[in-house]
Design an enzyme around this catalytic site. Structure first.
Site, short mmCIF file in Angstrom:
data_model
loop_
_atom_site.label_atom_id
_atom_site.label_comp_id
_atom_site.label_asym_id
_atom_site.label_seq_id
_atom_site.Cartn_x
_atom_site.Cartn_y
_atom_site.Cartn_z
N ASP A 148 -5.90 4.79 -5.65
CA ASP A 148 -6.62 5.45 -4.64
C ASP A 148 -6.72 6.96 -5.26
O ASP A 148 -6.34 7.24 -6.06
CB ASP A 148 -5.74 5.33 -3.23
CG ASP A 148 -6.42 5.35 -2.18
OD1 ASP A 148 -7.66 5.82 -2.14
OD2 ASP A 148 -6.05 4.97 -1.13
N ASP A 178 -13.07 2.36 4.55
CA ASP A 178 -12.22 2.23 5.23
C ASP A 178 -12.17 1.68 6.53
O ASP A 178 -11.41 1.27 7.70
CB ASP A 178 -11.19 3.66 5.63
CG ASP A 178 -10.44 4.03 4.50
OD1 ASP A 178 -9.83 3.01 3.68
OD2 ASP A 178 -9.98 5.22 4.20
N ASP A 221 0.78 -1.16 0.09
CA ASP A 221 0.10 -0.13 0.12
C ASP A 221 0.93 1.14 0.00
O ASP A 221 1.95 1.18 -0.32
CB ASP A 221 -0.99 -0.05 1.30
CG ASP A 221 -2.35 0.74 0.82
OD1 ASP A 221 -2.51 1.65 1.10
OD2 ASP A 221 -3.36 -0.23 0.64
N ASP A 222 0.31 2.45 0.45
CA ASP A 222 0.81 3.58 0.58
C ASP A 222 2.30 3.80 0.78
O ASP A 222 2.33 2.97 1.89
CB ASP A 222 -0.04 4.73 1.24
CG ASP A 222 0.23 6.13 0.91
OD1 ASP A 222 1.30 6.41 0.40
OD2 ASP A 222 -0.60 6.90 1.41
C1 GLA Z 1 -6.97 5.59 1.85
C2 GLA Z 1 -7.37 3.88 1.53
C3 GLA Z 1 -6.60 3.13 2.35
C4 GLA Z 1 -5.03 3.03 2.41
C5 GLA Z 1 -4.69 4.67 2.54
C6 GLA Z 1 -3.39 4.87 2.06
O1 GLA Z 1 -7.39 6.00 2.90
O2 GLA Z 1 -8.88 3.91 1.54
O3 GLA Z 1 -6.95 1.56 2.27
O4 GLA Z 1 -4.80 2.81 0.97
O5 GLA Z 1 -5.60 5.51 1.84
O6 GLA Z 1 -2.95 6.27 2.34
#
Ligand code: GLA
Length: 724
Positions: A475, A545, A363-364
């Site tokens: 995203d 989320d 992820d991020d």
């Molecule tokens: C959003 C997405 C999360 C995650 C964060 C990362 O909030 O919904 O699942 O990927 O960004 O910054």
């Protein structure tokens, strides 16, 4: 099937269970006649006479314009006697705004109609295009109706064309106008509302005189209001009564309105958000509007949902992925947030491989200077200080362990603290000299500009080209504010929001076409862009989320009113839950997450041995039910908003097997509500539910019901129902 009765100038559209009828009336306008339960076209003359003439303006009356206020119309006109909300508003070069649309011609074509630059139904049996001409400007409107014999979804859109020599300003261009003239029925309006972390909660209220307006001006469809409205008959429920659905295949700011007028007619329309919209249409140009999917159901909300699910699966989602088993992922976001290195990731990957998970999604935080959400967006190059050996090292580890690899991007965004912003400060949406409005400390890239989209296409493509990546999580984490681009002249700034969405679709199209073997998942701070437009490019989206299992029952229930379970990414996360602080049993989290594209959003290395054994079983279960997830019919049995239970079941099309998930929120002694009636089975067939040790006919399971076995607080049941 589309039929045209030349004598009555009547169009008769028949889908699986509905008819939609309209006719050109005595003053040349396209009048709506009927929308509801399927009828035979042999009744066209009757319908035109009774339903049509009752509301038709009289050609020999010099005041007939004023009578259009009573007339159900296929395209509401403006400033000529129809005082309801218009469908299209044209401003001529001299500033005059008035329209009266009359029938000019029509054509019926085989198949669906592709829409340039926007998502659209990939298939239909036939398409009707009715061309109307405005009496007061040199514009024509094409009303489009895509009909499929085996579907209850009617796809509509319209196009405005400048056939003159001077530019006009299109001040409003909705996608459709649908009138429900049957005054017998009292409707309630259902919408899917919410906020971050509690997306798509169904809210129902009676429709009454005036205008109900659902909208987003956030630049995307939003967590707060899904681009969907259903009108449901009084007393309609999950499996009974009539309802009409109106869903936009659009991801930008939108409006959907329902106007109940003085004569009991309800006008429903919607499309691109009209509040700040305008579009300069020069000679010879055409403006296409996004498609809207209308659905009629006589089997309540459940029937409507199943018709929409089939529609999205057969006509919207990429056929390459729609029925392919979805990867079971482990995503590191809630496991590590920004704080990770090779070791942490490798440990999760190693554990994932042992437990049968098939894809690791990073992820991020893997790129640029991205140790928090205040910097780095736009710099799509790997941060080798954090990931020694770059992405390759992580991907190699995945491969060694037999896993595939997925990666997070937020392509539309830029941080001010980034090399991209330092090099191209003018690429962010902002007005020079005005303090920009920040969201999550980031700005949005100006996707109305081709050079910006081209750059991001190249940057993302480079990563996808150079690495073995099978999955992308796309995203988008803030709302649009300034609505301004330096590239357009003042009289075109009203085009900004829609042009941005076209830029997003352009990038999505180019990337999905350039990398057909990469599976793209959508996301927008959870489920902020969960709409029929995004589904065209992203077969599934991160649903919310909020990963708390109990909250997820509500979010998944509401989302399923329109979208198929296979479009929802549903992950098991750690407890206490990061959003609610609640602790629920691991099995319950797995049961809820199994009703979608399943995965894990936690540090697998921190699970107990017992939980790891459960993961292995959950993965096995998921592989067993994948066909039901991808193709099954959904029956919602017990509503988590209004009862102590969440119960849903998926039934195979041939009704030979089904999968049931139930959650009990609170355990009560002597609970009175424990009888549950199954749905969707074949009354004549005999079924066995192994988990309960019962064998019974479909009729008994549906009509006598089952007594739910006792459970503790937040417990879950999962049953496999098999024909014997
Ligand atoms: C959003 C997405 C999360 C995650 C964060 C990362 O909030 O919904 O699942 O990927 O960004 O910054």
């Amino acid at each position: 099937m589309i039929e045209f009765d030349r004598e009555k100038t009547c169009f008769f559209l028949n889908g699986k269970n509905y008819s939609y009828v309209m006719a050109v009336n005595g003053v040349g306008m396209l009048q709506h006649i009927y929308y509801g339960k399927k009828l035979s076209s042999s009744d066209a003359a009757f319908l035109v006479k009774t339903h049509g003439e009752a509301y038709a303006p009289h050609a020999d009356d010099p005041n007939y314009d004023m009578q259009t206020d009573m007339m159900p119309s296929e395209c509401g006109s403006f400033a000529r006697g129809d005082f309801r909300e218009p469908t299209v508003v044209i401003e001529r070069a001299d500033g005059a705004r008035m329209s009266r649309f009359r029938y000019l011609s029509h054509q019926i074509e085989k198949g669906a109609l592709p829409l340039q630059g926007m998502p659209c139904a990939r298939q239909a049996d036939e398409t009707l295009i009715v061309t109307l001409k405005d009496d007061f400007s040199d514009t024509e409107i094409d009303l489009k109706y895509c009909v499929s014999d085996a579907s209850d979804v009617l796809v509509r859109s319209l196009a405005v064309r400048n056939v003159g020599s001077e530019p006009v300003q299109v001040k409003k261009a909705f996608s459709f106008c649908a009138e429900l003239p049957d005054t017998r029925r009292v409707f309630s309006a259902l919408r899917l509302t919410g906020a971050w972390g509690r997306e798509r909660a169904p809210v129902v209220s009676p429709l009454s005189e005036g205008v109900l307006r659902l909208r987003s001006s956030r630049g995307y469809s939003s967590h707060h209001m899904n681009p969907f409205l259903a009108l449901i008959e009084e007393n309609a429920g999950e499996e009974r009564g009539e309802c009409y659905g109106f869903a936009l295949l659009y991801s930008g700011s939108f409006a959907l309105t329902a106007e109940l007028t003085h004569n009991g007619i309800t006008r429903v329309q919607g499309g691109i958000g009209d509040e700040f919209f305008s579009w300069k249409l020069c000679a010879g140009e055409t403006l296409e509007t996004p498609q809207a999917a209308l659905c009629y159901s006589a089997q309540g909300l459940g029937g409507m949902s199943r018709a929409y699910h089939d529609f999205f699966r057969t006509a919207v989602v990429d056929p390459k992925y729609v029925y392919a088993r979805r990867p079971i992922v482990v995503n590191n976001w809630e496991a590590t947030y920004f704080d990770f290195d090779n070791e942490k990731l490798f440990a999760i990957i190693d554990e994932a491989a042992k437990l049968g998970v098939d894809t690791f999604v990073l992820d991020d935080g893997w790129f640029g200077k991205r140790d928090s959400d205040t910097s780095g967006l736009g710099d799509w190059t790997v941060n080798e200080n954090k990931l020694k050996g770059g992405l390759r090292a992580v991907i190699d580890r995945c491969k060694q362990r037999g896993l595939k690899f997925g990666l997070w991007f937020e392509p539309e965004m830029v941080s001010e603290d980034s090399d991209l912003f330092r090099t191209h400060p003018d690429w962010a949406i902002a007005k020079a000299g005005v303090e920009p409005c920040r969201g999550r400390t980031q700005l949005i890239l100006d996707f109305t500009r081709k050079e910006v989209v081209d750059y991001i296409f190249e940057a993302v493509s480079k990563i996808l080209r150079e690495n073995d990546i099978s999955y992308v999580k796309w995203d988008k984490n803030r709302e649009m504010t300034e609505n301004f681009t330096k590239d357009l002249p003042p009289d075109r700034q009203g085009e900004f929001c829609h042009r941005y969405v076209l830029g997003f679709y352009d990038l999505a199209k180019r990337l999905t076409e350039a990398f057909p073997d990469v599976f793209f998942e959508g996301c927008a701070s959870g489920g902020g862009r969960f709409d029929g437009g995004a589904l065209y490019y992203f077969p599934q989206s991160w649903t919310s989320d909020d990963t708390d299992a109990l909250e997820r029952t509500k979010i998944q229930w509401g989302t399923s009113i329109l979208y198929p379970v296979s479009s929802m990414s549903c992950h098991v996360s750690a407890c206490p839950n990061h959003q609610t602080g609640r602790t629920t049993p691991f099995a319950t989290r797995g049961a809820v997450a199994s009703l979608g594209a399943t995965g894990y959003e936690l540090d697998l290395t921190k699970l107990s041995e017992e939980e790891k054994q459960q993961v292995i079983k959950q993965v096995e279960n998921y592989k067993r039910i994948d066909e039901l997830i991808l193709k099954g019919d959904l029956y919602r049995l017990s509503d988590p908003f209004n009862s102590n239970y969440f119960c849903e079941m998926l039934v195979s099309k041939d009704k030979s097997h089904a999968y049931f998930v139930g959650v009990q929120f609170h355990a009560y002694p002597c609970d009175h509500e424990r009888v549950l009636f199954l749905h969707g089975l074949d009354a004549e067939k005999t079924y066995r539910i192994k988990e309960l040790g019962v064998t019974a006919s479909g009729a008994a399971l549906m009509d006598a019901g089952l007594c739910l076995p006792h459970l503790q607080d937040c417990g879950a049941w999962t049953w496999h129902i098999e024909e014997v």
